[in-house]
Write a protein that holds these residues in place. Structure first.
Motif, PDB file in Angstrom:
ATOM      1  N   GLU A 150      89.940  86.695   5.745  1.00 15.07           N
ATOM      2  CA  GLU A 150      90.104  85.386   6.405  1.00 15.07           C
ATOM      3  C   GLU A 150      91.554  85.176   6.826  1.00 15.07           C
ATOM      4  OE1 GLU A 150      88.355  81.932   4.797  1.00 15.07           O
ATOM      5  OE2 GLU A 150      86.378  82.843   4.672  1.00 15.07           O
ATOM      6  N   GLY A 177      87.092  75.864  -2.084  1.00 20.89           N
ATOM      7  CA  GLY A 177      87.370  77.234  -1.653  1.00 20.89           C
ATOM      8  C   GLY A 177      87.211  77.334  -0.145  1.00 20.89           C
ATOM      9  N   SER A 178      87.978  76.512   0.589  1.00 21.61           N
ATOM     10  CA  SER A 178      87.788  76.443   2.055  1.00 21.61           C
ATOM     11  C   SER A 178      88.333  77.664   2.773  1.00 21.61           C
ATOM     12  CB  SER A 178      88.398  75.160   2.618  1.00 21.61           C
ATOM     13  OG  SER A 178      89.699  74.961   2.126  1.00 21.61           O
ATOM     14  N   GLY A 179      89.296  78.368   2.169  1.00 24.47           N
ATOM     15  CA  GLY A 179      89.771  79.637   2.720  1.00 24.47           C
ATOM     16  C   GLY A 179      90.769  79.510   3.857  1.00 24.47           C
ATOM     17  N   PHE A 194      90.371  80.740   6.853  1.00 26.59           N
ATOM     18  CA  PHE A 194      89.675  80.540   8.127  1.00 26.59           C
ATOM     19  C   PHE A 194      88.476  79.642   7.824  1.00 26.59           C
ATOM     20  CE2 PHE A 194      87.656  81.144  12.082  1.00 26.59           C
ATOM     21  CZ  PHE A 194      88.626  81.599  12.955  1.00 26.59           C
ATOM     22  N   THR A 210      83.280  76.871   7.480  1.00 26.48           N
ATOM     23  CA  THR A 210      82.293  75.869   7.047  1.00 26.48           C
ATOM     24  C   THR A 210      82.758  74.464   7.412  1.00 26.48           C
ATOM     25  OG1 THR A 210      81.615  77.332   5.268  1.00 26.48           O
ATOM     26  CG2 THR A 210      80.959  75.044   5.077  1.00 26.48           C
ATOM     27  N   ASP A 240      91.679  74.428  -1.707  1.00 27.49           N
ATOM     28  CA  ASP A 240      91.837  75.855  -2.017  1.00 27.49           C
ATOM     29  C   ASP A 240      93.028  75.992  -2.963  1.00 27.49           C
ATOM     30  OD1 ASP A 240      90.703  78.549  -0.270  1.00 27.49           O
ATOM     31  OD2 ASP A 240      92.343  78.825  -1.703  1.00 27.49           O
ATOM     32  N   ILE A 241      92.908  76.903  -3.941  1.00 24.95           N
ATOM     33  CA  ILE A 241      94.013  77.097  -4.890  1.00 24.95           C
ATOM     34  C   ILE A 241      95.138  77.932  -4.287  1.00 24.95           C
ATOM     35  CG2 ILE A 241      92.941  76.803  -7.159  1.00 24.95           C
ATOM     36  CD1 ILE A 241      92.467  79.878  -7.140  1.00 24.95           C
ATOM     37  N   THR A 265      82.577  82.826  -3.773  1.00 21.96           N
ATOM     38  CA  THR A 265      83.574  83.700  -4.406  1.00 21.96           C
ATOM     39  C   THR A 265      84.574  82.917  -5.272  1.00 21.96           C
ATOM     40  OG1 THR A 265      84.847  83.644  -2.347  1.00 21.96           O
ATOM     41  CG2 THR A 265      83.403  85.533  -2.674  1.00 21.96           C
ATOM     42  N   GLN A 300      85.500  80.035 -10.824  1.00 23.57           N
ATOM     43  CA  GLN A 300      85.362  78.881 -11.747  1.00 23.57           C
ATOM     44  C   GLN A 300      84.394  77.827 -11.222  1.00 23.57           C
ATOM     45  OE1 GLN A 300      88.169  79.831 -10.187  1.00 23.57           O
ATOM     46  NE2 GLN A 300      89.362  80.853 -11.785  1.00 23.57           N
ATOM     47  N   ARG A 353      76.784  78.172  -3.460  1.00 26.30           N
ATOM     48  CA  ARG A 353      76.525  79.513  -2.912  1.00 26.30           C
ATOM     49  C   ARG A 353      76.649  80.508  -4.049  1.00 26.30           C
ATOM     50  NH1 ARG A 353      80.356  79.203   2.495  1.00 26.30           N
ATOM     51  NH2 ARG A 353      79.101  77.693   3.628  1.00 26.30           N
TER      52      ARG A 353
HETATM   53  C1  LIG Z   1      86.831  83.638   1.153  1.00 24.82           C
HETATM   54  S1  LIG Z   1      86.799  82.102   0.866  1.00 24.82           S
HETATM   55  C2  LIG Z   1      86.394  80.838   1.807  1.00 24.82           C
HETATM   56  C3  LIG Z   1      85.004  80.548   2.305  1.00 24.82           C
HETATM   57  C4  LIG Z   1      84.831  80.426   3.798  1.00 24.82           C
HETATM   58  N1  LIG Z   1      86.049  80.064   4.491  1.00 24.82           N
HETATM   59  C5  LIG Z   1      83.760  79.518   4.219  1.00 24.82           C
HETATM   60  O1  LIG Z   1      84.046  78.584   4.964  1.00 24.82           O
HETATM   61  O2  LIG Z   1      82.640  79.737   3.803  1.00 24.82           O
HETATM   62  C6  LIG Z   1      87.087  81.714  -0.768  1.00 24.82           C
HETATM   63  C7  LIG Z   1      88.345  80.917  -1.047  1.00 24.82           C
HETATM   64  O3  LIG Z   1      88.175  80.343  -2.337  1.00 24.82           O
HETATM   65  C8  LIG Z   1      89.457  80.153  -2.874  1.00 24.82           C
HETATM   66  N2  LIG Z   1      89.342  79.881  -4.313  1.00 24.82           N
HETATM   67  C9  LIG Z   1      89.143  80.780  -5.316  1.00 24.82           C
HETATM   68  N3  LIG Z   1      89.077  80.141  -6.498  1.00 24.82           N
HETATM   69  C10 LIG Z   1      89.238  78.810  -6.234  1.00 24.82           C
HETATM   70  C11 LIG Z   1      89.260  77.642  -7.045  1.00 24.82           C
HETATM   71  N4  LIG Z   1      89.112  77.707  -8.367  1.00 24.82           N
HETATM   72  N5  LIG Z   1      89.457  76.445  -6.447  1.00 24.82           N
HETATM   73  C12 LIG Z   1      89.601  76.363  -5.101  1.00 24.82           C
HETATM   74  N6  LIG Z   1      89.597  77.436  -4.287  1.00 24.82           N
HETATM   75  C13 LIG Z   1      89.405  78.649  -4.837  1.00 24.82           C
HETATM   76  C14 LIG Z   1      90.199  81.415  -2.512  1.00 24.82           C
HETATM   77  O4  LIG Z   1      91.595  81.218  -2.541  1.00 24.82           O
HETATM   78  C15 LIG Z   1      89.646  81.721  -1.098  1.00 24.82           C
HETATM   79  O5  LIG Z   1      90.523  81.266  -0.109  1.00 24.82           O
END
Ligand SMILES: C[S@@+](CC[C@H](N)C(=O)[O-])C[C@H]1O[C@@H](n2cnc3c(N)ncnc32)[C@H](O)[C@@H]1O
Length: 263
Positions: free
Chosen positions: A85, A129-131, A133, A136, A152-153, A198, A201, A222
């Motif tokens: 992403e 976990g908005s990522g 890119f 969603t 997002d962390i 992904t 937590q 998901r």
């Molecule tokens: C690959 S992605 C985003 C999903 C994708 N952009 C979508 O719209 O479906 C997962 C994201 O979750 C974040 N993440 C992981 N653990 C997290 C947490 N405990 N709280 C918030 N974000 C988290 C990661 O940093 C990563 O950017």
């Protein structure tokens, strides 16, 4: 169907290639094509019905070994998807806007995300976990006009994601924040909550949200079970005292499935 030995070898090869690609991440998009290719290939591998049968068979014989490999693959592939992403966000800034098979797959999933609990223009949505890119949040805001908050962390993901929203989400009601849920205001106003599969937590955060949200809130969790658990954190049974399963949105051809929870 692959033999047990070949199947294991295949998983190990994905693992080695993902580790190598994570180690080579240098905050540029130089390994974008290579990573895109392996993620597309891996998505095909985990949604292949024959592979899924091989996994189920192997699980009966060697569940400990398989659980260990699955855990390693899940953690490393989650990092690779997050990096992918970042690459996509950087490439958008550079004027490229290609969509890979993996992203098409995710976008197709988003359409069906909330089953019978549809999002409207009056909805307020949180994505955990908005990522880098934030597809969603972008798709939901664009299609429904709802207000969407993404957290997002990863600070870099919020910075890159904000640029993507600026570029692709003009006029949409999207806010991205580098915050934990307990730092957010107006949680009682949320109607829909989505967890990226992904986020390791996700079930701790789901627990945390229970007393902070209204009785009307619907959660789309998901997840990936079986072979899909090598690419997603799996479903976790709840004790029935808090969130309850309202619906499953099963997507055999997609990388993750969705469980809908209500109070
Ligand atoms: C690959 S992605 C985003 C999903 C994708 N952009 C979508 O719209 O479906 C997962 C994201 O979750 C974040 N993440 C992981 N653990 C997290 C947490 N405990 N709280 C918030 N974000 C988290 C990661 O940093 C990563 O950017």
């Amino acid at each position: 169907m692959l033999t047990a030995v070949d199947f294991h070898k295949c998983l190990q090869e994905y693992l080695d290639r993902f580790v190598d690609l994570v180690n080579r991440y240098d905050q540029t998009a130089s390994h974008f094509e290579e990573l895109q290719l392996i993620i597309d290939n891996f998505s095909g591998f985990v949604t292949d019905k024959e592979n899924s049968k091989a996994w189920d068979q192997l699980k009966l014989d060697q569940s400990d070994v398989l659980a260990c490999t699955a855990g390693q693959l899940r953690a490393i592939s989650a990092r690779c998807v997050a990096i992918m992403e970042k690459y996509r966000a950087v490439r958008l800034q550079q004027g490229h806007a290609e969509i890979t098979e993996y992203f098409k797959n995710i976008e197709a999933c988003i359409e069906k995300e909330f089953g019978s609990f549809q999002i409207t223009s009056a909805s307020k949505v949180l994505m955990v976990g908005s990522g880098s890119f934030p597809m969603t949040p972008l798709l939901i805001a664009k299609r429904t006009g709802a207000e969407v908050v993404g957290i997002d962390i990863d600070e870099e993901a919020i910075a890159l994601g904000s640029n993507v929203v600026k570029q692709l989400g003009h006029g949409l009601n999207i806010r991205l924040e580098n915050k934990h849920v307990e730092q957010l205001e107006h949680l009682k106003g949320l109607t829909h909550i989505i967890f990226s599969s992904t986020v390791e937590q996700k079930y701790d955060i789901l627990d945390q949200l229970y007393p902070l949200t209204s009785d009307e809130a619907v959660v789309a969790m998901r997840y990936g079970d079986g072979l899909k658990s090598v690419f997603n954190y799996p479903l976790k049974p709840l004790d029935g005292r808090t969130w309850k399963i309202a619906e499953y949105v099963l997507r055999p051809d997609d990388v993750f499935d969705i469980a809908l929870y209500q109070k």
